[in-house]
Design a protein around this motif. Sequence first.
Motif, PDB file in Angstrom:
ATOM      1  N   HIS A  24     -10.466  40.498  11.499  1.00  0.00           N
ATOM      2  CA  HIS A  24     -11.609  40.631  10.581  1.00  0.00           C
ATOM      3  C   HIS A  24     -12.018  39.242  10.115  1.00  0.00           C
ATOM      4  O   HIS A  24     -11.267  38.582   9.400  1.00  0.00           O
ATOM      5  CB  HIS A  24     -11.253  41.527   9.393  1.00  0.00           C
ATOM      6  CG  HIS A  24     -10.669  42.835   9.808  1.00  0.00           C
ATOM      7  ND1 HIS A  24     -11.436  43.854  10.328  1.00  0.00           N
ATOM      8  CD2 HIS A  24      -9.389  43.280   9.820  1.00  0.00           C
ATOM      9  CE1 HIS A  24     -10.648  44.877  10.626  1.00  0.00           C
ATOM     10  NE2 HIS A  24      -9.398  44.552  10.336  1.00  0.00           N
ATOM     11  N   ARG A  25     -13.207  38.847  10.492  1.00  0.00           N
ATOM     12  CA  ARG A  25     -13.648  37.484  10.244  1.00  0.00           C
ATOM     13  C   ARG A  25     -14.413  37.356   8.931  1.00  0.00           C
ATOM     14  O   ARG A  25     -15.203  38.221   8.576  1.00  0.00           O
ATOM     15  CB  ARG A  25     -14.513  37.020  11.409  1.00  0.00           C
ATOM     16  CG  ARG A  25     -13.681  36.981  12.678  1.00  0.00           C
ATOM     17  CD  ARG A  25     -14.495  36.843  13.893  1.00  0.00           C
ATOM     18  NE  ARG A  25     -13.581  36.789  15.045  1.00  0.00           N
ATOM     19  CZ  ARG A  25     -13.937  36.465  16.249  1.00  0.00           C
ATOM     20  NH1 ARG A  25     -15.182  36.153  16.499  1.00  0.00           N
ATOM     21  NH2 ARG A  25     -13.063  36.446  17.217  1.00  0.00           N
ATOM     22  N   GLN A  27     -13.459  37.687   5.936  1.00  0.00           N
ATOM     23  CA  GLN A  27     -13.168  38.758   4.985  1.00  0.00           C
ATOM     24  C   GLN A  27     -11.839  38.502   4.272  1.00  0.00           C
ATOM     25  O   GLN A  27     -11.216  39.434   3.774  1.00  0.00           O
ATOM     26  CB  GLN A  27     -13.133  40.106   5.701  1.00  0.00           C
ATOM     27  CG  GLN A  27     -14.452  40.481   6.314  1.00  0.00           C
ATOM     28  CD  GLN A  27     -14.383  41.805   7.056  1.00  0.00           C
ATOM     29  OE1 GLN A  27     -13.521  42.648   6.814  1.00  0.00           O
ATOM     30  NE2 GLN A  27     -15.309  42.005   7.979  1.00  0.00           N
ATOM     31  N   LEU A 117     -23.345  36.602  11.499  1.00  0.00           N
ATOM     32  CA  LEU A 117     -22.240  37.557  11.536  1.00  0.00           C
ATOM     33  C   LEU A 117     -22.513  38.630  10.502  1.00  0.00           C
ATOM     34  O   LEU A 117     -22.716  38.326   9.323  1.00  0.00           O
ATOM     35  CB  LEU A 117     -20.904  36.853  11.235  1.00  0.00           C
ATOM     36  CG  LEU A 117     -19.678  37.748  11.231  1.00  0.00           C
ATOM     37  CD1 LEU A 117     -19.372  38.263  12.639  1.00  0.00           C
ATOM     38  CD2 LEU A 117     -18.469  37.000  10.676  1.00  0.00           C
ATOM     39  N   ASP A 118     -22.556  39.875  10.949  1.00  0.00           N
ATOM     40  CA  ASP A 118     -22.833  41.011  10.060  1.00  0.00           C
ATOM     41  C   ASP A 118     -24.112  40.795   9.253  1.00  0.00           C
ATOM     42  O   ASP A 118     -24.169  41.085   8.063  1.00  0.00           O
ATOM     43  CB  ASP A 118     -21.644  41.267   9.125  1.00  0.00           C
ATOM     44  CG  ASP A 118     -20.373  41.616   9.883  1.00  0.00           C
ATOM     45  OD1 ASP A 118     -20.474  42.215  10.978  1.00  0.00           O
ATOM     46  OD2 ASP A 118     -19.279  41.265   9.397  1.00  0.00           O
ATOM     47  N   GLY A 119     -25.125  40.236   9.913  1.00  0.00           N
ATOM     48  CA  GLY A 119     -26.419  40.040   9.275  1.00  0.00           C
ATOM     49  C   GLY A 119     -26.511  38.831   8.358  1.00  0.00           C
ATOM     50  O   GLY A 119     -27.549  38.601   7.751  1.00  0.00           O
ATOM     51  N   LYS A 120     -25.436  38.034   8.257  1.00  0.00           N
ATOM     52  CA  LYS A 120     -25.422  36.872   7.362  1.00  0.00           C
ATOM     53  C   LYS A 120     -25.329  35.587   8.176  1.00  0.00           C
ATOM     54  O   LYS A 120     -24.590  35.522   9.157  1.00  0.00           O
ATOM     55  CB  LYS A 120     -24.247  36.960   6.401  1.00  0.00           C
ATOM     56  CG  LYS A 120     -24.317  38.159   5.493  1.00  0.00           C
ATOM     57  CD  LYS A 120     -23.085  38.273   4.625  1.00  0.00           C
ATOM     58  CE  LYS A 120     -23.156  39.558   3.809  1.00  0.00           C
ATOM     59  NZ  LYS A 120     -21.903  39.870   3.166  1.00  0.00           N
TER      60      LYS A 120
END
Length: 161
Positions: A24-25, A27, A117-120
Amino acid sequence: MNDPQHDFDFFVGRWRIENQRLRHRLQQSNDWEHFEASQEMRLLPGGIGNYDDFLAPCWRPGFVGMSLRLFNPQTQLWSIYWLDNINAGLNSAGSLMPPVVGKFENGIGIFECDDVLDGKPIRVRYKWFDTDTETPRWEQAMSADQGKTWEVNWRMQMFRQ
């Protein structure tokens, strides 16, 4: 003076790779997976670069990855593209995703780019070191604060076969 066009010549050939990859990057996770892979790097004609394959059947059966490294003689910089059989390294418009770009200095290769990454928005960094040994190392890190702090999320230790 070394010719930067030959910076990756150390990597020509077949390798066994010990991987440590953060599940999990960005996080604040400490959940690492460990797996082996194989890789073979080949030079492209005319000195324009090189490419390798990345196979890790025990990690993800059927997964194929590939790095494409291109050298720009005008800028003396390398552009490194990551391609795989999940999205071919293409964005939703069908264009190659941005490469990490950089060079080697004092035996350390640093290559960076902006990504998402994840929309960010994030910054991605590849780092090569110990390339003058039989066991070179590579790591990937990401930053959510424009490079002020970095989280290493993938480490590879290579062993020549």
